[in-house]
Design an enzyme around this catalytic site. Structure first.
Site, PDB file in Angstrom:
ATOM      1  N   ARG A  65       0.825  -1.208   0.000  1.00  0.00           N
ATOM      2  CA  ARG A  65       0.000   0.000   0.000  1.00  0.00           C
ATOM      3  C   ARG A  65       0.859   1.259   0.000  1.00  0.00           C
ATOM      4  O   ARG A  65       0.543   2.243  -0.669  1.00  0.00           O
ATOM      5  CB  ARG A  65      -0.956  -0.007   1.200  1.00  0.00           C
TER       6      ARG A  65
ATOM      7  N   LYS B 246      -2.526   6.774   0.679  1.00  0.00           N
ATOM      8  CA  LYS B 246      -2.444   7.242   2.071  1.00  0.00           C
ATOM      9  C   LYS B 246      -1.502   8.448   2.130  1.00  0.00           C
ATOM     10  O   LYS B 246      -0.366   8.358   2.607  1.00  0.00           O
ATOM     11  CB  LYS B 246      -1.977   6.103   2.985  1.00  0.00           C
TER      12      LYS B 246
ATOM     13  N   GLU C 272     -16.203   6.661   3.636  1.00  0.00           N
ATOM     14  CA  GLU C 272     -15.337   6.395   4.792  1.00  0.00           C
ATOM     15  C   GLU C 272     -15.909   6.983   6.072  1.00  0.00           C
ATOM     16  O   GLU C 272     -16.698   7.935   6.048  1.00  0.00           O
ATOM     17  CB  GLU C 272     -13.917   6.930   4.546  1.00  0.00           C
TER      18      GLU C 272
END
Length: 341
Positions: free
Chosen positions: A83, A185, A221
């Site tokens: 990720r 991220k 989210e």
């Protein structure tokens, strides 16, 4: 001689505590150096660094767990490495070889072993790997150099109540653009969330829930975590969208729901006006693990799921199974656990 860090593990919140050593590696002239452990928890970079001006930076969150027999283990660190590299690719930063990433994390854990909380306290050692663009630069372009760091801090629960239901409110702010950086991220996603988070807390909620930016009809989210719901016919449902950060905790829970609890699993649209299809709901992520959602306020009406005070039975089983695997009490799928030795 074993170091005594004099920490009351039972009173730990989710905050920063300086530990002894952290890892730093520099990318220059097309390659990463070997990296090293350093004592100083301050970093010095050029005032013209792209991380400061253009947001060229990303990070990860992961934990080290102490088992009943005193071992220390990581949970799916290869997924954090993947990720992080996907985030790096999205904003044109060099990738970190997976072996280098995991070795750096292990070095930091071993160098700060005294800060890994004892088994049974519920506390863990949180690791924060990050990559930033550094060096002398002025124009909007990728940096000439990069820094990869890993530091750690012992932490308790992310939300003060721990594993107890909390309420959330729908926000009209967007977390990410439809074809933006929502799945990476990167720090900018979190900077943009500070204001809606503050507004939610001022109204007495734990955080806010973001809807899809295109139509504002679907849940994406829950603050800095992923949403899941349990339907009345026992299906584990979680939203699907290119703007959602792919949570390692969420995908682990999907596997646990199917293979350990025997539930059907669906990754699909979750419409905000159809909350009554769920008997339980939760927010999940590395920091929070699972935060049961007591209720969601939408259009000035609070929709309550299982209870505002008690955790639903399926949510509790998911939590117990995931934590059991992470702390070494339940055998996890092959490759999920990496021992720190």
């Amino acid at each position: 001689m074993k170091k005594d860090v004099n920490i009351d593990w039972s009173q730990l919140g989710f905050g920063y505590i300086k530990t002894d050593l952290r890892y730093i590696s520099i990318w220059k002239d097309g390659k990463w150096d070997e990296g090293k452990l350093v004592e100083d928890n301050n970093i010095t970079i050029s005032e013209a660094s792209t991380a400061l001006h253009y947001g060229q930076q990303c990070f990860e969150g992961m934990k080290a767990y102490r088992t009943k027999n005193g071992d220390i283990q990581l949970f799916r660190p290869d997924q954090n490495a993947k990720r992080l590299n996907n985030s790096c690719k999205r904003i044109l930063m060099p990738e970190i070889p997976e072996e280098k990433f995991i070795h750096a994390c292990k070095q930091v854990i071993k160098a700060n072993e005294a800060y890994v909380p004892p088994y049974g306290t519920g506390a863990t050692l949180y690791l924060r790997p990050f990559v930033i663009g550094i060096g002398d630069n002025l124009g909007v372009r990728p940096a000439p150099e990069y820094m990869f760091c890993v530091f750690c801090s012992p932490v308790g629960p992310y939300f003060k109540g721990g594993m107890s239901p909390v309420n959330f409110v729908i926000t009209q702010y967007d977390r990410a653009a439809p074809y933006g950086t929502g799945a990476a991220k990167v720090g900018g996603n979190y900077a943009g969330s500070l204001l809606p988070n503050s507004i939610a807390k001022s109204k007495g909620f734990a955080d806010c829930i973001y809807l899809d930016p295109a139509t504002h009809t679907k849940i994406e989210e829950v603050g800095a975590a992923n949403f899941f719901g349990i339907t009345h016919d026992d299906k584990f449902v979680t939203p699907i969208s290119p703007s959602i950060l792919p949570s390692i905790t969420k995908y682990s829970l999907m596997h646990i729901a199917k293979h350990y609890l025997g539930l059907e699993v669906e990754e699909r649209d979750v419409f905000i006006d159809k909350l009554d299809e769920f008997k339980e709901a939760g927010a999940c992520g590395t920091a929070a693990v699972i935060s049961p959602i007591g209720g969601i306020e939408y259009n000035n009406k609070l929709h309550v799921f299982y209870s505002e005070t008690e955790v639903g039975p399926i949510t509790q089983k998911l939590y117990d199974t995931l934590c059991g695997i992470q702390f070494g009490d339940i055998e996890g799928p092959e490759g999920w656990i990496v021992k720190v030795d």
